[in-house]
Design a protein around this motif. Sequence first.
Motif, short mmCIF file in Angstrom:
data_model
loop_
_atom_site.label_atom_id
_atom_site.label_comp_id
_atom_site.label_asym_id
_atom_site.label_seq_id
_atom_site.Cartn_x
_atom_site.Cartn_y
_atom_site.Cartn_z
N LYS A 1 -4.13 0.68 7.95
CA LYS A 1 -4.39 -0.66 8.45
C LYS A 1 -3.58 -1.62 7.43
O LYS A 1 -2.84 -1.02 6.31
N PHE A 2 -3.80 -2.76 7.21
CA PHE A 2 -3.02 -3.64 6.56
C PHE A 2 -3.21 -3.64 4.93
O PHE A 2 -2.11 -3.69 4.34
N HIS A 3 -4.39 -3.19 4.70
CA HIS A 3 -4.49 -2.85 3.20
C HIS A 3 -4.21 -1.59 2.90
O HIS A 3 -4.29 -1.41 1.59
N GLU A 4 -3.63 -0.78 3.60
CA GLU A 4 -3.39 0.74 3.46
C GLU A 4 -2.08 1.08 3.48
O GLU A 4 -1.76 2.35 3.12
N VAL A 5 -1.05 0.47 4.10
CA VAL A 5 0.35 0.49 3.89
C VAL A 5 0.78 0.90 2.70
O VAL A 5 1.69 2.19 2.60
N LEU A 6 0.50 0.06 1.73
CA LEU A 6 1.12 0.41 0.38
C LEU A 6 0.71 1.76 -0.30
O LEU A 6 1.69 2.48 -0.75
N GLU A 7 -0.44 2.02 -0.01
CA GLU A 7 -1.10 3.36 -0.57
C GLU A 7 -0.53 4.53 0.28
O GLU A 7 -0.15 5.48 -0.38
N ALA A 8 -0.39 4.28 1.52
CA ALA A 8 0.19 5.27 2.33
C ALA A 8 1.56 5.87 1.87
O ALA A 8 2.05 7.11 1.58
N LEU B 1 10.08 -4.26 2.84
CA LEU B 1 10.63 -2.64 3.11
C LEU B 1 10.46 -2.02 2.05
O LEU B 1 11.08 -2.47 1.03
N SER B 2 9.87 -0.96 1.75
CA SER B 2 9.82 -0.05 0.89
C SER B 2 9.94 1.47 1.17
O SER B 2 9.64 1.91 2.39
N VAL B 3 10.54 2.24 0.27
CA VAL B 3 10.64 3.66 0.34
C VAL B 3 9.83 4.48 -0.79
O VAL B 3 10.27 3.94 -1.88
#
Length: 358
Positions: free
Chosen positions: A81-88, A249-251
């Motif tokens: 979800k929105f708040h979870e992408v960075l953590e994923a 975008l991040s990797v």
Amino acid sequence: MVSTRRMHACLVLGAAAIPLVAGAAHAKTIKLTVVGAPPPIVTPVQVTKEYFVPEIDKRIAASGKDFRIEWTQAYSFTLAKFHEVLEAVEDGIADVGVQIHVFEESKLPLENVSTYVPFGTADVHALTRIMRDVHKQVPEMGKVWHGYNQVYLGTGVNDTIHLMTKYPVKRYEDLKGRKLGASGTMGNYLLNTGAVVVSSSMAQAYLHIKNGVYSGYPVSWGLGFPYKIYQSAPYLTKVNFGAIAATGLSVNTDSWKKLPGWVQTIFREVAVGWQDRHAAVSLGKSKKFESIMAKAGAKISDFPAEERERWARALPNVAKQWAERLEKKGQPGQRVLAAYMQGLRDAKAEIVRDWDRE
């Protein structure tokens, strides 16, 4: 939270969730997962799906080298979800992240500079260039991403934010006593207006407005249309809070290291094209969707310039306060704000208020 769903996500996606090569130098195929919370109709995901991924494949194929990427694309809340992408991406559940900065204010505060400088420029292309320059001038911004096990590739800019409400708005005083939803840092636009801010997301806005949870939402046309917010809040007021550098975008760092250097170069080059394409698509959608919403019965009105200036001056100096808070935490808030404001001035943007000089 994503961390509690790691095993489930890996079972669902199987080996596609994590690169399976021991060393990129000998790999013919590497598996990468791209994650984004919004559906593909929303610009950052659309441009990732239609341009970023295929363009990388195209350039790798054109190199003639024995290398390819097998992509898994997980959008529309299928993985995070929105708040979870960075953590994923940080945890390695996904390799490439389509980030929405406004939902990560505590972790990516420097990326949210544009939301703390309200009533800025509506020029999405100018703001795209400004954010590139700010990152070059303040390299600490990239280091923040490293702290979350990620490599920053670029920032996407959305079309200018306006206001969708269930009632007409001619002055900011018309918001007094009204409940308004807002995404993350965009609640700053409503300070000192008398409005009651309810933290929410665009995905919730249509139903929340329809059901009376709140009565309006600051949002761009490019997002207000696909999320159908205008259907429950048909008064569309062109306040022009300014374009927002809201996405990026991040990797995953470990995944990045497994890519050959020449492939990393392709990623960075295509990321620049992603930013430019993002700006163009955002602007095109804004014009197209405004026309469609007008034909559908939305009541669209311009907000007087003098009232826009009154609104800007009614706000506390949210930009300076933001910068000072970050300085106390050891982050270069003042330098980011100064570089951003100078970028606006160099672009000949109409600045309603000199937030950094007060």
